[in-house]
Design a protein around this motif. Structure first.
Motif, PDB file in Angstrom:
ATOM      1  N   SER A  80       0.857  -1.240   0.030  1.00 18.46           N
ATOM      2  CA  SER A  80      -0.020  -0.120   0.007  1.00 18.46           C
ATOM      3  C   SER A  80       0.807   1.286   0.098  1.00 18.46           C
ATOM      4  O   SER A  80       0.825   2.432  -0.798  1.00 18.46           O
ATOM      5  CB  SER A  80      -1.059   0.105   1.221  1.00 18.46           C
ATOM      6  N   TYR A  81       1.975   1.384   0.742  1.00 14.84           N
ATOM      7  CA  TYR A  81       2.619   2.679   0.880  1.00 14.84           C
ATOM      8  C   TYR A  81       3.952   2.529   0.010  1.00 14.84           C
ATOM      9  O   TYR A  81       4.184   3.624  -0.638  1.00 14.84           O
ATOM     10  CB  TYR A  81       3.235   2.525   2.563  1.00 14.84           C
ATOM     11  N   ASP A 117       1.971   1.312  -3.510  1.00 14.45           N
ATOM     12  CA  ASP A 117       0.724   1.933  -3.748  1.00 14.45           C
ATOM     13  C   ASP A 117      -0.024   1.292  -4.838  1.00 14.45           C
ATOM     14  O   ASP A 117      -0.609   1.862  -5.750  1.00 14.45           O
ATOM     15  CB  ASP A 117       1.142   3.382  -4.371  1.00 14.45           C
TER      16      ASP A 117
END
Lengths: 318, 322
Positions: free
Chosen positions: B159-160, B163
């Protein structure tokens, strides 16, 4: 199975001449020798020793006091790792490395405390069931089944929260680490069932063996038979369960802390995660460090248990 | 006949367990004090009169034993009361949020089972080889990796850093992926399912491998090989049928473990499931939800273990009932 039987042969020489020269080794000696050869067991021992060392020497190792928020001024909160703060600072400008180090004794106290309670209750309850047998056994084992199927973690969460709101505005509030103590006792009280089951099975297996009958013949008392003959022989299997249980208890406490129900005054890994999880994107080090500490500790105890079970029950598993 | 008696006994015991659980839950929640006063202790400035009115409204002015039987009676007609925080019937809350839990746990188990059967069998066929050692080490490591920590790692990576996958919720708040609800829902399920599946795979693989190792040594396997049946068929037809039984019966326990720790795993992904509902209810002392959700979790757990025990006897002809 084949590898363990070959090991067995080397440790247990059946040659009469060899036997005459060397005194036969007891189960403990044999177990230790097998344990020293177990790769997983030794790795587990090293990891556990590391955690224990950190817990004992923590105050000398930690660069900062766990309640020191002075970093707020200089690198600021959520500062990335640097020479002064090797693991960075967290949301509240605590030094992450120091907090993780000070979390080690908490984790060990939780693991050992909870498992002492669980082991004591489990051995007494399981021992009575196994030795007495009959109706006593039936009733106790149904009660044990009950504790095995209820959603323990879910119940513990509710109790911890309800108790913490119950003590508001009462003198109990001033007891130090009341919340942590409650968590330890609850994990222990809800964790005895597997140990009781194992103790019962071991007592059932041992109580009809010849050496127990021999002890009874020479007039040993029931207490002697239970504590000097049966219990020591049941210990190896129990130690494996306890080692596994310590890791499990530490993990449970971490999960309780992660959900925000931990002791606000204690420094614990789960709680570090709870405080820093929402800033995971900005300051991942503050969540990664306590998470990794939990992983290493749980892994250590699991591997230790694995090695011990190979060492003491060479014919089971594998 | 014996089988029928066994099943009836098992069901009776499950019923007794449920009664026990309901007693524990009800009296734990009530023993620590009056729920309304507990809530109000943390929100100062509410008049005594209001508190009294709330007690009458929620039926808390009666004695505990009467309330227990009223509560039990309502439970039997699936009436869990009304949530204090959401002001909605707890039953429908549990159904909506419970569906989300079902949605991630069932695929996670199926995926884990498929991987465990394949990897465990492969490792067992090459016992003591490097593949076997790698599988064993990986599974041991995976077993010790706390599911919620794995979830945090997955969020950090997918996710980070890259992404590519969402880190929270079951659906996007602003616009669905490709404008489709289904695609958006699946997209959000990837990480939670991966986390749960990984956790289950480790345990199931170890179990599958050790069973397969034992079964492959049995005489009927040697007989099958000797009669010229291709090795693949011997392993995946003959041996698998026997070796998979303990794995299948272990699923019951695994379901219990997953449900029991759902509060944690769902919190990591802010997943709107039963566990997350439970955690928010506990934080806010919403006691109808606390009691309702824990009863439902306990019921599913007891159902899982009971069905497992019965299935074990039905599937495995080697087990004889005394």
């Amino acid at each position: 199975m084949s590898d363990s039987s070959s090991l067995n042969a080397s440790v247990l020489p059946d040659d009469a001449a060899v036997l005459a020269r060397h005194k036969p080794k007891g189960i403990w000696r044999q177990g230790c020798e097998r344990f020293l050869h177990s790769r997983t067991g030794m790795l587990g021992l090293v990891l556990v020793a590391l955690v224990v060392a950190v817990a004992v020497f923590g105050p000398f190792l930690a660069p900062f006091d766990p309640h020191d928020q002075s970093a707020m001024l200089d690198p600021g909160a959520k500062a990335p790792p640097s020479w002064v703060h090797p693991l960075g600072t967290d949301r509240m400008a605590y030094d992450v490395a120091s907090r993780v180090i000070y979390g080690a004794p908490t984790a060990l106290i939780v693991g050992l405390g909870a498992m002492s309670i669980a082991a004591f209750v489990g051995v007494v309850v399981g021992g009575i069931a196994g030795y007495r047998g009959g109706l006593t056994d039936e009733i106790i084992m149904r009660a044990t089944d009950f504790f095995l199927v209820i959603p323990v973690f879910v119940v513990i969460l509710a109790v911890v929260r309800l108790l913490s709101s119950m003590v508001v505005n009462t003198p109990l509030e001033s007891i130090p680490y009341l919340n942590l103590g409650t968590i330890i006792v609850l994990i222990g009280i809800f964790g005895w069932a597997p140990i009781a089951r194992m103790t019962r099975a071991e007592f059932l297996r041992l109580k009809n063996q010849e050496f127990i009958e021999a002890a009874r013949c020479i007039g040993a008392t029931t207490g002697d038979i239970l504590f000097r003959h049966i219990l020591p022989n049941a210990l190896p299997s129990l130690i494996v369960m306890v080692a596994l249980g310590i890791g499990g208890a530490i993990l449970s406490e971490a999960m309780i802390g992660f959900l925000g129900f931990g002791d606000p005054k204690a420094v614990s890994w789960g709680q570090l995660l709870f405080f820093n999880y929402e800033s995971l994107k900005v300051a991942p080090w503050a969540s990664l460090a306590p998470g990794a500490a939990i992983f290493v500790t749980v892994l250590g105890f699991n591997l230790l248990a694995d090695g011990l079970s190979d060492a003491f029950n060479p014919r089971s598993g594998r | 006949m014996r089988l029928t008696i066994y099943i009836v006994r098992r069901l009776l015991f499950a019923f007794l367990l449920m009664v026990g659980v309901s007693l524990i839950i009800f009296f734990l929640v009530n023993a620590v004090g009056d729920p309304i006063e507990l809530m109000m202790a943390e929100t100062p400035g509410v008049s005594a009169e209001t508190i009294e009115r709330m007690k009458v409204h929620y039926g808390l002015d009666q004695d505990p034993l009467t309330r227990y039987f009223i509560w039990l009676g309502k439970l039997l007609s699936l009436d869990f009361g009304t949530s204090i925080i959401y002001n909605q019937p707890v039953g429908s809350l549990i159904a909506t949020w419970g569906w989300q839990t079902f949605k991630i746990q069932v695929p996670a188990i199926l995926i884990a089972l498929a991987i465990a059967i394949f990897v465990g069998t492969t490792a067992a066929r090459r016992q003591h080889s490097r593949t076997d050692f790698a599988v064993m080490s990986g599974a041991l490591l995976g077993q010790s990796l706390p599911a919620f920590f794995l979830g945090i790692l997955l969020i950090l990576i997918f996710s980070y850093t890259f992404d590519v996958l969402p880190s929270y919720g079951a659906y996007s708040t602003r616009g669905y992926l490709w404008g489709s609800v289904v695609a958006d829902g699946l997209w959000h399920m990837v990480l939670p399912v991966a986390m749960l599946a990984f956790f289950n795979t480790a345990t199931l693989t170890l179990l599958m491998r050790s069973n397969m190792v034992d079964v492959l040594k049995l005489d009927f396997i040697a007989a099958a090989r000797a009669s010229g049946i291709p090795e693949r068929r011997v392993v995946y037809r003959h041996a698998l049928r026997v070796a998979v039984i303990p794995v299948l019966t272990y699923l019951g326990l695994l379901v219990g473990l997953m449900l029991g720790t759902a509060p944690v795993t769902e919190t990591v992904f802010t997943w709107p499931g039963l566990g997350y509902l439970y955690v928010t209810a506990i934080h806010q002392l919403d006691y109808p939800i606390i009691m309702g959700a824990s009863m439902v979790i306990a019921a599913m757990l007891i159902a899982a273990t009971t069905l497992t025990d019965i299935a074990y006897v039905l599937i495995d002809p080697r087990i004889r009932l005394e």
